[in-house]
Design a protein around this motif. Structure first.
Motif, short mmCIF file in Angstrom:
data_model
loop_
_atom_site.label_atom_id
_atom_site.label_comp_id
_atom_site.label_asym_id
_atom_site.label_seq_id
_atom_site.Cartn_x
_atom_site.Cartn_y
_atom_site.Cartn_z
N LYS A 107 -24.87 -54.76 23.61
CA LYS A 107 -25.25 -53.92 22.48
C LYS A 107 -24.12 -52.98 22.05
O LYS A 107 -23.78 -52.91 20.87
N THR A 108 -23.54 -52.29 23.05
CA THR A 108 -22.45 -51.37 22.72
C THR A 108 -21.25 -52.14 22.17
O THR A 108 -20.60 -51.70 21.22
N THR A 109 -21.00 -53.30 22.75
CA THR A 109 -19.89 -54.12 22.23
C THR A 109 -20.15 -54.51 20.79
O THR A 109 -19.25 -54.48 19.95
N PHE A 142 -21.74 -42.26 19.82
CA PHE A 142 -21.37 -42.98 21.02
C PHE A 142 -22.45 -42.89 22.08
O PHE A 142 -23.23 -41.95 22.12
N GLN A 143 -22.45 -43.91 22.96
CA GLN A 143 -23.41 -43.91 24.05
C GLN A 143 -23.14 -42.74 24.99
O GLN A 143 -24.04 -42.03 25.39
N ILE A 144 -21.85 -42.56 25.32
CA ILE A 144 -21.47 -41.42 26.12
C ILE A 144 -21.11 -40.34 25.12
O ILE A 144 -20.28 -40.54 24.25
N LEU A 177 -26.46 -45.41 15.91
CA LEU A 177 -26.68 -44.49 17.02
C LEU A 177 -26.82 -45.30 18.31
O LEU A 177 -27.71 -46.14 18.44
N ASP A 178 -25.92 -45.04 19.25
CA ASP A 178 -25.95 -45.80 20.51
C ASP A 178 -26.71 -45.01 21.57
O ASP A 178 -26.22 -44.01 22.08
N GLU A 179 -27.90 -45.43 21.88
CA GLU A 179 -28.77 -44.80 22.86
C GLU A 179 -28.87 -43.28 22.68
O GLU A 179 -28.51 -42.52 23.56
N PRO A 180 -29.41 -42.86 21.53
CA PRO A 180 -29.47 -41.41 21.26
C PRO A 180 -30.34 -40.64 22.26
O PRO A 180 -30.15 -39.45 22.42
MG LIG Z 1 -24.42 -49.80 25.90
#
Ligand SMILES: [Mg+2]
Ligand SMILES: Nc1ncnc2c1ncn2[C@@H]1O[C@H](COP(=O)(O)OP(=O)(O)O)[C@@H](O)[C@H]1O
Lengths: 265, 318
Positions: free
Chosen positions: A59-61, A101-103, A187-190
């Protein structure tokens, strides 16, 4: 909840008028490993679209590819009808496709106001003015204050970002992202790593900022997905295994074995 | 605010009467290296770029300024600008190749270029090769003001340094400086917000080289000679020492660092090789025990004292 259930897997050029983002057969290799494998995805203008899937699904990729933070191994992406496959991340952002970002990606040693002002500076035209005092961009402070207010951080504008709690950092990140007035927000894992008390306000915030724009989000919390999203795409081992409304997708046997079973635990 | 003004006023008075009590050439050396250390601080402390070859800008500028003064009746300020200009152009070229590299790769490329520049300066005729360039005249400032006497010249160097340090202060507190700090904090985020970090780093590199060039140009007029040492690795290393010793990323730290190292070098000059060892030991102690450097540690201590008020000012005011 939503009548959008067009199960079209591979979007065609004809449908791109109401699709703000269209990815056609995008792939990404890391050495011999195919992290994203021939993914085709269409995001409808004005929708809230979720990308879900187990950890390591890609997913992040995918987000990195869609925002051009990583180059494509193959495939094609168009945004607002424009081919962005060959652009770099900064140019894509200027076109109105901006991500979080996720982080958490705040600037820890900058104040909250400065964090947002940096984003506002991107389009203000004075970012290279090294000979002027910072007062040259003080006109941006009002807008930065509004954005902080929108995410409930108006009271702490002079704190350093590193002093915020995790949930507030995510909110700051959203305010910073909104400064670019994006058409499409990724939004990556908000809500990742958040306690219950933070999830509810962030969900409300996402709904609020989705007014007048499109949102694509990666999200693990399925109750957030089911309340927010018009459409869900499920990724596993870098490939799409289901795509449709939350109800349709959650009934899909492939998804139940690949994803839901694991999540139920 | 008033306290800051008071400190500034005291510093000004001290700077004005200093040459009555201290050997002017020592004071001017400190000022030159304060500019040099600030230029390095701009690059590493604010843009996060580590250069192992900053002496190439310092040394080249020293030679160019010296050569201009020796070979023409050019006025002093133009000779300084000439040296600065050449190191600025040099940085524009080196930066083109180096700036997309990150971390240690960037450092190694700057080191390689500085070795190359050293070699060119060694071979070139105008530099005097191994003998260096001697007898650089201090031509009149603006073609009018005689500055041959070091006591008088001190005030010129003080003025130029004040200007340079103001420029440094302006850069780090400008709209551009804000973006630089963001890049140092989290470069990919700046890119994702629609800005191209390498363009900002490139400009920072060029600005830093201009200041380093000014420092070298001034140094050539202070000592009235330029040597290969000015463009050598030990000078590149020494400016790192000054910056870390004083406090990386603090406004005034590297200036104090420069003063400490210059004075130490002066005191330890009689020890020969031992001076280098002493330097090494000092650097080790600072890195292990005083990570924030001299000014950084003091600022942190003060912030701890008056906790809530000063927190966010540590970086801005130190
Ligand atoms: Mg991810
Ligand atoms: N830069 C990279 N280099 C090598 N492998 C990577 C890289 N980024 C991600 N991967 C791999 O690709 C897969 C998908 O990762 P990711 O997109 O982060 O998954 P998700 O976000 O769905 O949890 C994982 O197996 C991960 O180890």
């Amino acid at each position: 909840m939503s009548e959008v259930a067009a199960p079209a897997r591979a979007p065609t050029a004809a449908s791109s008028a109401d699709n703000i983002l269209v990815a056609e057969n995008i792939s990404r290799r890391f050495g011999a490993f195919l992290a994203v494998n021939d993914v085709s995805l269409a995001v409808r203008r004005g929708s809230i679209h979720a990308l879900i899937g187990p950890n390591g699904a890609g997913k992040t990729t995918c987000f990195n590819l869609l925002t051009k933070a990583l180059p494509l191994s193959s495939g094609r992406i168009s945004f607002n009808g424009k081919d962005i496959s060959a652009l770099r991340s900064a140019d894509v952002a200027r076109l109105g496709l901006v991500r979080s970002f996720q982080i958490s990606a705040t600037f820890p040693n900058l104040t909250l106001l400065e964090n947002v002002r940096v984003a506002l500076q991107a389009t203000y035209g004075k970012a290279f003015h090294f000979w002027r005092s910072i007062a040259a961009v003080k006109d941006l402070n009002a807008r930065a204050g509004e954005l902080l207010d929108q995410v409930g951080l108006a009271g702490s504008r002079d704190l350093l970002a590193s002093e915020l709690s995790y949930g507030k950092k995510r909110a700051l990140e959203i305010a910073t992202t909104l400064a670019l007035e994006p058409d499409l927000l990724l939004l990556d894992e908000p809500t990742a790593g958040m306690g219950h008390e933070d999830i509810e306000p962030i969900t409300r915030l996402i709904r609020k900022v989705a007014e007048g724009r499109t949102v694509l989000l990666v999200e693990h919390n399925l109750s957030v997905v089911s309340t927010l999203c018009d459409r869900v795409t499920v990724l596993q081992h870098g490939q799409i295994i289901a795509d449709g409304s939350y109800e349709a997708v959650s009934r899909d046997p492939l998804v139940r074995t690949a994803y839901m079973g694991e999540e139920d635990a | 605010m008033n306290k800051k003004l008071l400190i500034a006023a005291l510093a000004l008075v001290a700077a004005l009467i200093a040459p009555v009590y201290v050997y002017p050439v020592l004071l001017m050396t400190i000022l030159c290296f304060a500019i040099f250390a600030s230029s390095f601080n701009l690059l590493l402390g604010y843009a996060g770029l580590l250069s192992f070859g900053h002496a190439m800008f310092f040394g080249t500028s020293a030679y160019i300024t010296g050569w201009l003064l020796k070979s023409s009746p050019i006025s002093l300020e133009l000779a300084l600008l000439g040296g600065m200009l050449v190191s600025t152009v040099m940085a524009a070229l080196v930066g083109l190749l180096a700036i997309r590299r990150a971390g240690i790769q960037f450092a190694m490329i700057t080191l390689a270029f500085s070795q190359f520049v050293y070699f060119v300066l060694l071979q070139a005729h105008f530099t005097g090769g191994e003998n260096g360039m001697q007898g650089i005249p201090r031509n009149a400032l603006f073609g009018l003001i005689d500055v041959k006497d070091s006591f008088h010249f001190y005030y010129v160097v003080l003025g130029v340094s004040a200007l340079a340090l103001f420029l440094f202060y302006r850069i780090v507190n400008s709209p551009f400086g804000e973006i630089l700090r963001a890049i140092k904090d989290k470069e990919p985020r700046v890119e994702s917000l629609g800005m191209k970090p390498e363009q900002f780093k490139y400009l920072a590199f060029i600005l830093s080289a201009s200041l380093a060039g000014l420092a070298g140009a001034l140094k050539a007029t202070v000592f009235q000679f330029a040597t290969l040492t000015d463009a050598s690795w030990p000078i590149s290393g020494e400016v790192i020492l000054m910056t870390l010793l004083g406090g990386l990323g603090t406004l005034s730290g590297p200036m104090f660092g420069a003063a400490i190292v210059v004075i130490l070098n002066d005191e330890l000059a009689g020890l020969g090789e031992w001076a280098l060892i002493a330097q090494g030991v000092i650097l080790l102690v600072v890195i292990v025990f005083f990570r924030r450097g001299f000014v950084g540690e003091i600022a942190a201590l003060m912030a701890k004292w008056k906790k809530p008020a000063a927190k966010s000012e540590v970086q801005a005011t130190a």
